[in-house]
Motif scaffolding. Structure first.
Motif, mmCIF file in Angstrom:
data_model
loop_
_atom_site.group_PDB
_atom_site.id
_atom_site.type_symbol
_atom_site.label_atom_id
_atom_site.label_comp_id
_atom_site.label_asym_id
_atom_site.label_seq_id
_atom_site.Cartn_x
_atom_site.Cartn_y
_atom_site.Cartn_z
ATOM 1 N N GLU A 1 0.827 -1.202 0.000
ATOM 2 C CA GLU A 1 0.000 0.000 0.000
ATOM 3 C C GLU A 1 0.867 1.260 0.000
ATOM 4 O O GLU A 1 0.600 2.218 -0.720
ATOM 5 C CB GLU A 1 -0.925 -0.001 1.219
ATOM 6 N N GLU A 2 1.933 1.238 0.800
ATOM 7 C CA GLU A 2 2.826 2.396 0.883
ATOM 8 C C GLU A 2 3.701 2.530 -0.365
ATOM 9 O O GLU A 2 3.996 3.635 -0.806
ATOM 10 C CB GLU A 2 3.721 2.295 2.109
ATOM 11 N N ASN A 3 4.128 1.397 -0.906
ATOM 12 C CA ASN A 3 5.006 1.379 -2.082
ATOM 13 C C ASN A 3 4.441 0.442 -3.143
ATOM 14 O O ASN A 3 4.912 -0.683 -3.318
ATOM 15 C CB ASN A 3 6.416 0.925 -1.682
ATOM 16 N N PRO A 4 3.420 0.918 -3.872
ATOM 17 C CA PRO A 4 2.843 0.066 -4.906
ATOM 18 C C PRO A 4 3.830 -0.157 -6.053
ATOM 19 O O PRO A 4 4.831 0.556 -6.172
ATOM 20 C CB PRO A 4 1.621 0.859 -5.374
ATOM 21 N N VAL A 5 3.532 -1.130 -6.892
ATOM 22 C CA VAL A 5 4.371 -1.413 -8.050
ATOM 23 C C VAL A 5 4.605 -0.118 -8.819
ATOM 24 O O VAL A 5 3.690 0.666 -9.059
ATOM 25 C CB VAL A 5 3.707 -2.475 -8.958
ATOM 26 N N GLY A 6 5.854 0.107 -9.184
ATOM 27 C CA GLY A 6 6.241 1.320 -9.901
ATOM 28 C C GLY A 6 6.878 2.370 -9.014
ATOM 29 O O GLY A 6 7.445 3.348 -9.505
ATOM 30 N N THR A 7 6.807 2.180 -7.694
ATOM 31 C CA THR A 7 7.406 3.127 -6.755
ATOM 32 C C THR A 7 8.911 2.926 -6.718
ATOM 33 O O THR A 7 9.395 1.821 -6.516
ATOM 34 C CB THR A 7 6.847 2.932 -5.331
ATOM 35 N N VAL A 8 9.629 4.008 -6.938
ATOM 36 C CA VAL A 8 11.085 3.960 -6.891
ATOM 37 C C VAL A 8 11.576 5.176 -6.122
ATOM 38 O O VAL A 8 11.064 6.285 -6.279
ATOM 39 C CB VAL A 8 11.710 3.969 -8.309
ATOM 40 N N TYR A 9 12.565 4.933 -5.271
ATOM 41 C CA TYR A 9 13.251 6.012 -4.569
ATOM 42 C C TYR A 9 14.566 6.228 -5.296
ATOM 43 O O TYR A 9 15.350 5.299 -5.475
ATOM 44 C CB TYR A 9 13.470 5.646 -3.101
ATOM 45 N N VAL A 10 14.770 7.454 -5.724
ATOM 46 C CA VAL A 10 15.953 7.809 -6.500
ATOM 47 C C VAL A 10 16.796 8.750 -5.649
ATOM 48 O O VAL A 10 16.306 9.786 -5.196
ATOM 49 C CB VAL A 10 15.561 8.493 -7.825
ATOM 50 N N GLY A 11 18.052 8.356 -5.415
ATOM 51 C CA GLY A 11 18.943 9.160 -4.601
ATOM 52 C C GLY A 11 20.017 9.831 -5.433
ATOM 53 O O GLY A 11 20.444 9.292 -6.458
ATOM 54 N N PHE A 12 20.431 11.009 -4.993
ATOM 55 C CA PHE A 12 21.471 11.772 -5.668
ATOM 56 C C PHE A 12 22.455 12.266 -4.621
ATOM 57 O O PHE A 12 22.037 12.765 -3.570
ATOM 58 C CB PHE A 12 20.873 12.974 -6.410
ATOM 59 N N ALA A 13 23.736 12.144 -4.906
ATOM 60 C CA ALA A 13 24.752 12.625 -3.971
ATOM 61 C C ALA A 13 25.876 13.312 -4.736
ATOM 62 O O ALA A 13 26.205 12.929 -5.859
ATOM 63 C CB ALA A 13 25.326 11.468 -3.150
ATOM 64 N N SER A 14 26.432 14.331 -4.110
ATOM 65 C CA SER A 14 27.599 15.045 -4.641
ATOM 66 C C SER A 14 28.272 15.708 -3.452
ATOM 67 O O SER A 14 27.799 15.603 -2.319
ATOM 68 C CB SER A 14 27.187 16.098 -5.680
ATOM 69 N N LYS A 15 29.321 16.444 -3.718
ATOM 70 C CA LYS A 15 29.987 17.162 -2.627
ATOM 71 C C LYS A 15 29.058 18.219 -2.021
ATOM 72 O O LYS A 15 29.279 18.683 -0.910
ATOM 73 C CB LYS A 15 31.279 17.806 -3.132
ATOM 74 N N ASN A 16 28.006 18.582 -2.743
ATOM 75 C CA ASN A 16 27.057 19.582 -2.260
ATOM 76 C C ASN A 16 25.974 19.010 -1.356
ATOM 77 O O ASN A 16 25.159 19.751 -0.828
ATOM 78 C CB ASN A 16 26.402 20.312 -3.435
ATOM 79 N N GLY A 17 25.928 17.681 -1.221
ATOM 80 C CA GLY A 17 24.925 17.078 -0.356
ATOM 81 C C GLY A 17 24.253 15.881 -0.998
ATOM 82 O O GLY A 17 24.655 15.413 -2.062
ATOM 83 N N VAL A 18 23.221 15.420 -0.320
ATOM 84 C CA VAL A 18 22.495 14.235 -0.756
ATOM 85 C C VAL A 18 20.999 14.464 -0.574
ATOM 86 O O VAL A 18 20.578 15.153 0.351
ATOM 87 C CB VAL A 18 22.968 12.974 0.016
ATOM 88 N N PHE A 19 20.218 13.921 -1.492
ATOM 89 C CA PHE A 19 18.770 13.949 -1.344
ATOM 90 C C PHE A 19 18.187 12.794 -2.144
ATOM 91 O O PHE A 19 18.857 12.203 -2.995
ATOM 92 C CB PHE A 19 18.169 15.294 -1.783
ATOM 93 N N ALA A 20 16.950 12.464 -1.841
ATOM 94 C CA ALA A 20 16.259 11.415 -2.582
ATOM 95 C C ALA A 20 14.818 11.839 -2.814
ATOM 96 O O ALA A 20 14.285 12.698 -2.100
ATOM 97 C CB ALA A 20 16.319 10.100 -1.828
ATOM 98 N N GLU A 21 14.224 11.226 -3.815
ATOM 99 C CA GLU A 21 12.839 11.510 -4.180
ATOM 100 C C GLU A 21 12.075 10.202 -4.303
ATOM 101 O O GLU A 21 12.638 9.197 -4.729
ATOM 102 C CB GLU A 21 12.774 12.195 -5.543
ATOM 103 N N LYS A 22 10.819 10.252 -3.990
ATOM 104 C CA LYS A 22 9.922 9.122 -4.229
ATOM 105 C C LYS A 22 9.173 9.392 -5.527
ATOM 106 O O LYS A 22 8.572 10.453 -5.690
ATOM 107 C CB LYS A 22 8.929 8.979 -3.077
ATOM 108 N N LYS A 23 9.253 8.448 -6.447
ATOM 109 C CA LYS A 23 8.602 8.594 -7.749
ATOM 110 C C LYS A 23 7.753 7.352 -8.008
ATOM 111 O O LYS A 23 8.063 6.278 -7.496
ATOM 112 C CB LYS A 23 9.640 8.723 -8.878
#
Length: 164
Positions: free
Chosen positions: A108-130
């Motif tokens: 229910e929380e993460n149905p098929v097609g849910t992906v967490y995409v993370g990005f990191a660099s010297k400027n920091g890190v963040f992720a998105e739920k898509k």
């Protein structure tokens, strides 16, 4: 119009930047898309296909408590995967993917097609739920392609506009 992977590799070359990937649900597709471009060897440091939690933990340095508390399909896990491959590779930019490509495994929380995409660099890190299953096709191949394409587009736009 040029494929996004061509544009991204060209931008990485012009910026003298290196990229690395940590992939779970995309299973190496993102790395393949980058490395299909001639000249990518000068910008692609490594790709870790971290399908299992053991590899996420033992190779990428994802903390076991992160997976226990949030699961491997989560923003914290995607962030730690991206940070881990950035550190492992010495690249300038890292991208991670972890999610549910389907057609089974959704919740229910993460149905098929849910992906967490993370990005990191010297400027920091963040992720998105898509969610890449917008037309309810439950097509594993298409979800993986959509995710990899999104990652390339996102990194390219971040290079053009450095503040996400």
């Amino acid at each position: 119009m040029q494929p996004i992977e061509d544009l991204l590799v060209r931008e990485l070359i012009s910026g003298n930047l290196k990229i690395a990937t940590a992939e779970s649900c995309t299973g190496g597709l993102l790395s393949e898309m980058i490395t299909r471009v001639s000249g990518s060897s000068s910008v692609f440091e490594c790709g870790v296909c971290s399908y299992s939690n053991d590899i996420k933990i033992n190779v990428l340095g994802v903390r076991r408590p992160t997976i226990e508390k949030y699961t491997e399909v989560s923003i914290p896990c995607a962030e730690e995967m991206a940070e881990g491959v950035l550190k492992l590779s010495g690249a300038d930019i890292a991208v991670s993917t972890t999610g549910v490509a389907g057609p089974t495994g959704g919740t229910e929380e993460n149905p098929v097609g849910t992906v967490y995409v993370g990005f990191a660099s010297k400027n920091g890190v963040f992720a998105e739920k898509k969610n890449f299953n917008t037309d309810s096709c439950n097509d594993r191949i298409e979800i993986r392609k959509r995710c990899a394409q999104y990652c390339l587009e996102k990194v390219y736009s971040m290079l053009l506009r450095p503040n996400p």
